[in-house]
Motif scaffolding. Structure first.
Motif, PDB file in Angstrom:
ATOM      1  N   SER A  41      20.771  61.902  25.384  1.00  0.00           N
ATOM      2  CA  SER A  41      21.400  61.115  26.436  1.00  0.00           C
ATOM      3  C   SER A  41      21.515  61.980  27.684  1.00  0.00           C
ATOM      4  O   SER A  41      21.545  63.207  27.601  1.00  0.00           O
ATOM      5  CB  SER A  41      22.788  60.635  26.006  1.00  0.00           C
TER       6      SER A  41
ATOM      7  N   THR B  76      24.054  61.822  29.889  1.00  0.00           N
ATOM      8  CA  THR B  76      25.450  62.143  30.198  1.00  0.00           C
ATOM      9  C   THR B  76      26.228  62.269  28.903  1.00  0.00           C
ATOM     10  O   THR B  76      25.845  61.704  27.864  1.00  0.00           O
ATOM     11  CB  THR B  76      26.118  61.059  31.072  1.00  0.00           C
TER      12      THR B  76
ATOM     13  N   SER C  55      27.496  58.778  27.761  1.00  0.00           N
ATOM     14  CA  SER C  55      26.512  57.897  27.128  1.00  0.00           C
ATOM     15  C   SER C  55      26.089  58.412  25.752  1.00  0.00           C
ATOM     16  O   SER C  55      25.591  57.640  24.926  1.00  0.00           O
ATOM     17  CB  SER C  55      25.284  57.740  28.031  1.00  0.00           C
ATOM     18  N   SER C  56      26.292  59.703  25.496  1.00  0.00           N
ATOM     19  CA  SER C  56      25.918  60.241  24.183  1.00  0.00           C
ATOM     20  C   SER C  56      26.858  59.770  23.089  1.00  0.00           C
ATOM     21  O   SER C  56      26.491  59.732  21.907  1.00  0.00           O
ATOM     22  CB  SER C  56      25.909  61.771  24.219  1.00  0.00           C
TER      23      SER C  56
ATOM     24  N   ALA D  85      27.989  56.856  22.268  1.00  0.00           N
ATOM     25  CA  ALA D  85      27.602  55.647  21.533  1.00  0.00           C
ATOM     26  C   ALA D  85      26.653  55.986  20.390  1.00  0.00           C
ATOM     27  O   ALA D  85      26.824  55.522  19.256  1.00  0.00           O
ATOM     28  CB  ALA D  85      26.956  54.640  22.488  1.00  0.00           C
TER      29      ALA D  85
END
Length: 381
Positions: free
Chosen positions: A134, A136, A139-140, A142
């Motif tokens: 990811s 950011t 966002s990682s 999830a």
């Protein structure tokens, strides 16, 4: 036939005929010792006879059995393991991604592997990969959340407790102790570096310091011994307590704010993405998009024998950790395409894909002197 209800009500026992013995390695660490003993007693009670073969052990004795991934001797069944985890959830990728289980799940053959339980799950790999790659931190989460759910469902391991609430104390004769975020005083690198005697402090007499001690000497007590003092085979926190006191990394994290990365062995560094060939170093990108890390080394750092730190040392360290591979550092360097020198003190490192973790993954690996370690073959390392 004993039913599950009878077992649950303690009015019957399961039949252990033909099941063999459970080889259970229980660490001497008190919380794990108590928990392991309870589990072993429960298993024996469940079958109404001893089915566990218990070995109470320290890390030095158990490491060659549990952590060794080649050759696979299948010589353990249960182990009360534990990890010192970092700030971010990318440990899920490093510890349980199939590629890091030696060659048992399609990865590179290694004597010691991070994924020593040989957990191999394509579904987990897909989610962990999404989290790892990811752009950011936010966002990682999830991808790693999905990976954690899959691992829980598959009984990847059985998490029992977290040591995040641990409290540590230190003698008041020294200043400069740093309470590192998420780790407290046990984050030894920063405390070893910054510890200093309080003016007028005189150590009291003990069995270790008959007649009193040296006020300028800080004694470090380690609960367990070291196993491997090589970056290629080191697996335990005590191994790395010693190794990270000897070898630095190019970048470091602010101990009070781990999201802040700063130059340590370098004067500056840059992170960029590219396709085709990397600008300046012409490293071909084998996938749609790659990441280029450029490190500018300081001019004032030498090894312990006085030899200067060079780009050759950085290149040697990163590529050897990838190719041998290193038991603990392989996840950080597995996606490296190449590392090349582009200036007197400048190194380019190219990696497949784009990930918010690449900067510290590469910048955070310890650099070792190539003029010493390069004298050994890969097999000897």
């Amino acid at each position: 036939t004993t039913s599950c209800d009878q077992v649950a009500q303690n009015t019957g026992n399961l039949d252990s005929t033909g099941l063999g013995t459970v080889l259970f390695f229980i660490r001497t660490h008190v919380p794990r010792l108590n928990f392991g003993t309870i589990i072993a007693d429960a298993l024996d009670n469940l079958f109404n006879n001893p089915v566990t073969q218990r070995t109470i052990t320290g890390i030095t004795q158990v490491a060659p059995i549990v952590f060794k991934t080649h050759p696979d001797k299948s010589d353990w069944n249960l182990y009360t393991g534990g990890w010192f985890l970092g700030t971010f959830p990318d440990a899920l990728y490093a510890l349980f991604y199939s590629q890091f289980a030696s060659s048992n799940c399609g990865g590179k053959l290694s004597t010691f592997g991070q994924n020593y339980p040989f957990y191999c799950s394509p579904a987990f790999d897909k989610s962990a990969y999404a989290g790892q790659f990811s752009t950011t931190i936010a966002s990682s989460y999830a991808g790693f959340a999905d990976a954690a759910i899959i691992g829980h469902r598959d009984v990847m391991d059985v998490p029992v407790y977290s040591g995040s609430g641990n409290r540590f104390v230190a003698l008041d004769g020294f200043d400069g102790q740093i309470n590192v975020a998420g780790h407290g005083l046990q984050a030894k690198f920063w405390n070893y570096l910054n510890l200093r005697q309080q003016p007028g402090y005189t150590p009291t007499q003990s069995k270790y310091t008959p007649g009193g001690g040296d006020p300028n000497l800080a004694r470090i007590g380690m609960r367990e011994g070291t196993q491997h003092l090589s970056m290629f085979h080191a697996t335990t926190v005590w191994d790395f307590d010693v190794l990270t006191a000897l070898y630095d990394s190019m970048l470091a994290s602010n101990p009070l704010n781990p999201t802040q990365v700063f130059d340590w062995m370098t004067t500056s560094h840059t992170v960029s993405s590219y396709s085709g060939s990397s600008p300046g170093s012409n490293i071909a990108c084998p996938v749609a998009m790659c990441t280029l890390l450029r490190f500018n080394l300081r001019n004032d750092i030498n090894w312990h024998d006085g030899q200067p730190v060079t780009p050759a040392d950085v290149i040697f360290s990163i590529l050897k950790y990838r190719d041998i591979p290193s038991a603990n550092l392989q996840p950080s360097v597995v996606d490296v395409v190449n590392a090349v020198q582009v200036g007197t003190k400048t190194v380019d490192v190219a990696l497949k894909g784009v990930s918010v973790f690449f900067e510290l993954n590469i910048g955070g690996v310890p650099i070792i002197p190539s003029h010493i370690w390069g004298a050994f073959s890969n097999a000897q390392l």
